[in-house]
Design a protein around this motif. Structure first.
Motif, short mmCIF file in Angstrom:
data_model
loop_
_atom_site.label_atom_id
_atom_site.label_comp_id
_atom_site.label_asym_id
_atom_site.label_seq_id
_atom_site.Cartn_x
_atom_site.Cartn_y
_atom_site.Cartn_z
N SER A 12 -1.23 -2.20 -3.18
CA SER A 12 -1.97 -0.93 -3.20
C SER A 12 -3.29 -1.02 -3.97
O SER A 12 -4.08 -0.09 -3.93
CB SER A 12 -1.11 0.17 -3.83
N LYS A 13 -3.53 -2.13 -4.66
CA LYS A 13 -4.77 -2.26 -5.42
C LYS A 13 -5.99 -2.30 -4.50
O LYS A 13 -7.05 -1.80 -4.86
CB LYS A 13 -4.74 -3.52 -6.28
N ASP A 14 -5.86 -2.94 -3.33
CA ASP A 14 -6.98 -2.90 -2.38
C ASP A 14 -6.64 -1.88 -1.30
O ASP A 14 -5.70 -2.04 -0.54
CB ASP A 14 -7.27 -4.29 -1.79
N ASP A 15 -7.41 -0.82 -1.25
CA ASP A 15 -7.14 0.32 -0.38
C ASP A 15 -7.77 0.07 0.99
O ASP A 15 -8.86 0.54 1.29
CB ASP A 15 -7.69 1.60 -1.02
N ARG B 75 -0.83 0.22 5.97
CA ARG B 75 0.17 0.08 7.04
C ARG B 75 1.33 -0.82 6.60
O ARG B 75 2.48 -0.55 6.93
CB ARG B 75 -0.49 -0.48 8.30
N VAL B 76 1.01 -1.88 5.88
CA VAL B 76 2.07 -2.78 5.40
C VAL B 76 2.99 -2.05 4.43
O VAL B 76 4.22 -2.12 4.54
CB VAL B 76 1.46 -4.04 4.75
N VAL B 77 2.41 -1.31 3.49
CA VAL B 77 3.22 -0.58 2.52
C VAL B 77 4.00 0.53 3.21
O VAL B 77 5.16 0.79 2.88
CB VAL B 77 2.34 -0.03 1.37
N PHE B 78 3.39 1.18 4.20
CA PHE B 78 4.09 2.25 4.93
C PHE B 78 5.28 1.71 5.70
O PHE B 78 6.29 2.39 5.86
CB PHE B 78 3.13 2.98 5.88
N SER B 79 5.20 0.44 6.15
CA SER B 79 6.34 -0.15 6.86
C SER B 79 7.54 -0.32 5.93
O SER B 79 8.68 -0.33 6.39
CB SER B 79 5.96 -1.49 7.47
N TYR B 80 7.29 -0.43 4.63
CA TYR B 80 8.38 -0.53 3.65
C TYR B 80 8.88 0.84 3.22
O TYR B 80 10.07 1.05 3.05
CB TYR B 80 7.94 -1.29 2.41
N ILE C 284 2.91 7.22 -0.26
CA ILE C 284 1.77 6.34 -0.01
C ILE C 284 0.51 6.91 -0.65
O ILE C 284 -0.27 6.19 -1.27
CB ILE C 284 1.56 6.15 1.52
N LYS C 285 0.32 8.23 -0.52
CA LYS C 285 -0.84 8.88 -1.15
C LYS C 285 -0.80 8.71 -2.66
O LYS C 285 -1.82 8.43 -3.29
CB LYS C 285 -0.89 10.37 -0.80
N GLU C 286 0.38 8.90 -3.23
CA GLU C 286 0.53 8.76 -4.68
C GLU C 286 0.30 7.31 -5.11
O GLU C 286 -0.35 7.04 -6.13
CB GLU C 286 1.93 9.22 -5.09
N LEU C 287 0.83 6.37 -4.33
CA LEU C 287 0.71 4.95 -4.68
C LEU C 287 -0.73 4.48 -4.60
O LEU C 287 -1.21 3.79 -5.50
CB LEU C 287 1.60 4.12 -3.75
N PHE C 288 -1.44 4.83 -3.54
CA PHE C 288 -2.81 4.37 -3.38
C PHE C 288 -3.80 5.22 -4.16
O PHE C 288 -4.96 4.86 -4.28
CB PHE C 288 -3.19 4.35 -1.89
N GLY C 289 -3.36 6.36 -4.71
CA GLY C 289 -4.24 7.22 -5.50
C GLY C 289 -4.11 6.94 -6.99
O GLY C 289 -4.65 5.95 -7.51
N PRO C 290 -3.37 7.80 -7.71
CA PRO C 290 -3.29 7.67 -9.18
C PRO C 290 -2.63 6.38 -9.67
O PRO C 290 -3.06 5.82 -10.67
CB PRO C 290 -2.43 8.87 -9.60
N VAL C 291 -1.61 5.89 -8.96
CA VAL C 291 -0.92 4.69 -9.43
C VAL C 291 -1.85 3.48 -9.32
O VAL C 291 -1.97 2.69 -10.26
CB VAL C 291 0.38 4.47 -8.62
N ALA C 292 -2.55 3.34 -8.21
CA ALA C 292 -3.45 2.19 -8.04
C ALA C 292 -4.62 2.24 -9.01
O ALA C 292 -5.09 1.20 -9.48
CB ALA C 292 -3.97 2.15 -6.60
N GLN C 293 -5.09 3.44 -9.36
CA GLN C 293 -6.18 3.55 -10.34
C GLN C 293 -5.73 3.12 -11.72
O GLN C 293 -6.47 2.46 -12.44
CB GLN C 293 -6.70 4.99 -10.38
N LYS C 294 -4.50 3.51 -12.11
CA LYS C 294 -4.03 3.16 -13.45
C LYS C 294 -3.74 1.67 -13.60
O LYS C 294 -3.95 1.11 -14.67
CB LYS C 294 -2.75 3.94 -13.77
N VAL C 295 -3.25 1.03 -12.54
CA VAL C 295 -2.87 -0.38 -12.64
C VAL C 295 -3.94 -1.31 -12.10
O VAL C 295 -3.69 -2.49 -11.91
CB VAL C 295 -1.53 -0.66 -11.93
#
Length: 161
Positions: free
Chosen positions: A55-58, A64-69, A76-87
């Motif tokens: 999720s670090k590279d949006d 699509r790969v993460v959504f398949s999991y 997905i919105k949460e992961l690619f939004g606030p979580v990816a910014q913090k990490v």
């Protein structure tokens, strides 16, 4: 023999295990901390950390790969939004497992697994410097030189008799 068997089966079929890990990963992303058994938490750590790295590279492909999991748009919105910014600057180790003890019913070892950058209590204690020296001096007096206080001398008026 169990040569080349890299993961624990957790007494589940492959489809049940995949669904359970996906649901636990969604809960972890949405709530930032979940309570579970130690064996499940260790397997969840192996499952979710590559997704957080992805999720670090949006890009469309990584989404699509993460959504398949995960199969959950809000996660997905949460992961690619606030979580990816913090990490974004962290090279790995996005989760922390803290053991809590044993469950009452079956004595299974319980823990909680959490996202490291979202725990405010740990962040507050990490910033404080732990004092190891015991002294009677106050902390204000250690940093500053003592200042002489000016005392006013009160003269007594002569008593009239």
């Amino acid at each position: 023999m169990r040569h080349n068997k890299k993961f624990k089966h957790l007494s589940r079929t492959a489809s049940h295990r995949a669904a359970m890990l996906a649901n636990m990963a969604i809960s972890l992303i949405m709530h930032k901390r979940i309570t579970t058994t130690v064996a499940k938490a260790k397997e969840l750590k192996k499952y979710v950390e590559p997704l957080i790295t992805k999720s670090k590279d949006d890009t469309t492909n990584s989404r699509r790969v993460v959504f398949s999991y995960l199969q959950n748009k809000e996660a997905i919105k949460e992961l690619f939004g606030p979580v990816a910014q913090k990490v974004g600057d962290r090279p790995g180790g996005y989760t922390r497992i803290i053991k809590l003890g044993f469950r009452q019913g079956d004595a299974a070892q319980i823990c909680f697994i959490e996202l490291v950058d979202f725990d405010e209590a740990m962040a507050k204690t990490a910033g404080k410097k732990k004092s190891t020296r015991r002294s009677r001096k106050s902390s204000k007096a250690e940093g500053e030189a003592p200042v002489a206080e000016e005392t006013a001398v009160v003269e007594e008026a002569p008593k009239a008799e």
